[in-house]
Scaffold this motif. Sequence first.
Motif, PDB file in Angstrom:
ATOM      1  N   HIS A  19      -8.271  -5.940  -1.017  1.00 56.58           N
ATOM      2  CA  HIS A  19      -8.127  -4.536  -0.603  1.00 56.58           C
ATOM      3  C   HIS A  19      -9.137  -3.659  -1.320  1.00 56.58           C
ATOM      4  CE1 HIS A  19      -4.395  -4.181   1.902  1.00 56.58           C
ATOM      5  NE2 HIS A  19      -4.397  -5.457   1.581  1.00 56.58           N
ATOM      6  N   ARG A  20      -9.458  -3.983  -2.538  1.00 61.20           N
ATOM      7  CA  ARG A  20     -10.427  -3.200  -3.311  1.00 61.20           C
ATOM      8  C   ARG A  20     -11.858  -3.679  -3.088  1.00 61.20           C
ATOM      9  NH1 ARG A  20      -7.371  -2.596  -9.127  1.00 61.20           N
ATOM     10  NH2 ARG A  20      -5.703  -1.249  -8.379  1.00 61.20           N
ATOM     11  N   ARG A  21     -12.003  -4.712  -2.274  1.00 64.35           N
ATOM     12  CA  ARG A  21     -13.306  -5.311  -1.975  1.00 64.35           C
ATOM     13  C   ARG A  21     -14.016  -5.763  -3.250  1.00 64.35           C
ATOM     14  NH1 ARG A  21     -11.960  -2.003   1.945  1.00 64.35           N
ATOM     15  NH2 ARG A  21     -12.625  -2.292   4.066  1.00 64.35           N
ATOM     16  N   GLN A  22     -13.272  -6.470  -4.093  1.00 62.02           N
ATOM     17  CA  GLN A  22     -13.811  -6.977  -5.339  1.00 62.02           C
ATOM     18  C   GLN A  22     -13.911  -8.492  -5.249  1.00 62.02           C
ATOM     19  OE1 GLN A  22     -10.801  -5.693  -8.082  1.00 62.02           O
ATOM     20  NE2 GLN A  22     -11.785  -3.738  -8.464  1.00 62.02           N
ATOM     21  N   ASP A  71      -3.092   5.468  -6.839  1.00 64.86           N
ATOM     22  CA  ASP A  71      -3.796   4.265  -7.299  1.00 64.86           C
ATOM     23  C   ASP A  71      -4.062   4.366  -8.785  1.00 64.86           C
ATOM     24  OD1 ASP A  71      -3.954   3.137  -4.773  1.00 64.86           O
ATOM     25  OD2 ASP A  71      -5.888   4.049  -4.329  1.00 64.86           O
ATOM     26  N   ARG A  77      -9.777   4.463 -11.625  1.00 67.95           N
ATOM     27  CA  ARG A  77     -10.911   3.602 -11.953  1.00 67.95           C
ATOM     28  C   ARG A  77     -12.183   4.314 -11.520  1.00 67.95           C
ATOM     29  NH1 ARG A  77      -8.972   1.199  -7.043  1.00 67.95           N
ATOM     30  NH2 ARG A  77     -10.694   0.787  -5.635  1.00 67.95           N
ATOM     31  N   ARG A  87     -12.118   7.796 -10.031  1.00 65.68           N
ATOM     32  CA  ARG A  87     -11.463   8.029  -8.745  1.00 65.68           C
ATOM     33  C   ARG A  87     -10.268   8.956  -8.932  1.00 65.68           C
ATOM     34  NH1 ARG A  87      -9.898   3.463  -4.349  1.00 65.68           N
ATOM     35  NH2 ARG A  87      -9.492   4.904  -2.674  1.00 65.68           N
ATOM     36  N   THR A 143      -4.796  -7.798  -3.734  1.00 57.58           N
ATOM     37  CA  THR A 143      -5.322  -6.621  -4.431  1.00 57.58           C
ATOM     38  C   THR A 143      -6.838  -6.613  -4.508  1.00 57.58           C
ATOM     39  OG1 THR A 143      -3.283  -6.313  -5.665  1.00 57.58           O
ATOM     40  CG2 THR A 143      -5.262  -5.296  -6.587  1.00 57.58           C
ATOM     41  N   PRO A 144      -7.497  -7.678  -4.975  1.00 57.89           N
ATOM     42  CA  PRO A 144      -8.957  -7.619  -5.005  1.00 57.89           C
ATOM     43  C   PRO A 144      -9.585  -7.544  -3.609  1.00 57.89           C
ATOM     44  CG  PRO A 144      -8.168  -9.756  -5.790  1.00 57.89           C
ATOM     45  CD  PRO A 144      -6.986  -8.887  -5.616  1.00 57.89           C
ATOM     46  N   ARG A 151       2.236   2.933  -3.161  1.00 62.37           N
ATOM     47  CA  ARG A 151       1.361   3.761  -3.984  1.00 62.37           C
ATOM     48  C   ARG A 151       1.263   5.196  -3.454  1.00 62.37           C
ATOM     49  NH1 ARG A 151      -0.928  -1.304  -4.743  1.00 62.37           N
ATOM     50  NH2 ARG A 151      -2.770  -1.359  -3.459  1.00 62.37           N
ATOM     51  N   GLN A 173       0.824  -1.210   0.000  1.00 62.90           N
ATOM     52  CA  GLN A 173       0.000   0.000   0.000  1.00 62.90           C
ATOM     53  C   GLN A 173       0.857   1.259   0.000  1.00 62.90           C
ATOM     54  OE1 GLN A 173      -3.418   0.280  -0.175  1.00 62.90           O
ATOM     55  NE2 GLN A 173      -3.372  -1.900  -0.609  1.00 62.90           N
TER      56      GLN A 173
END
Length: 182
Positions: free
Chosen positions: A177-180, A100, A103, A106, A174-175, A51, A48
């Motif tokens: 952390h992005r809540r994907q 970041d 997307r 953002r 990564t997903p 970035r 993190q």
Amino acid sequence: YFLDDEVALRRSIERDVMSVFAGWGYSEIDLPIFDAYDLFTLGMGEDQAARTYRFTARDGTTVALRPDLTSLVARTVATRLRERQRPLRLCYTGEVFRADEPRRGRQHEFHQLGIEHVGWASPESDVEVLLVALEALSVLGLDDARVVLGHAGFFGGIVERLDLDADAVTALRTPVHRRQAT
């Protein structure tokens, strides 16, 4: 860029939320725009912190624009507030900066408001933080908002239980952390 009514709305939201925080006994803390890069690496982890927008200060140290406010609060508590009686209830508002990947529109700079309840590790303090958040959302008219709970330890425990190798952990981080969904 925020203009005219947008500025007024933003200030109104900030005032309303900070008023809720104050009503629960949270004291405002004003934090620096940049600090030692190592602080953010320690507070956020290397992935993190990588970035962040960082640069070299005149004394040769690496500093970064703040990517979050929690790391700065933690250091302040550990240094300047170490003698204060616990629990501490602190709140903050300010811009944070993250490099970041863009997307869904953002930005790299965004506004953050938050609280930190320090020094009383109990279910009651966790419930208090949730109640403050729910009241702040309600004051803003967001009664149907969804609150998602998480903890860094959950990810570590799942990874350990699944016995994933380093590449799989990196691919999953990564997903998460992005809540994907993956």
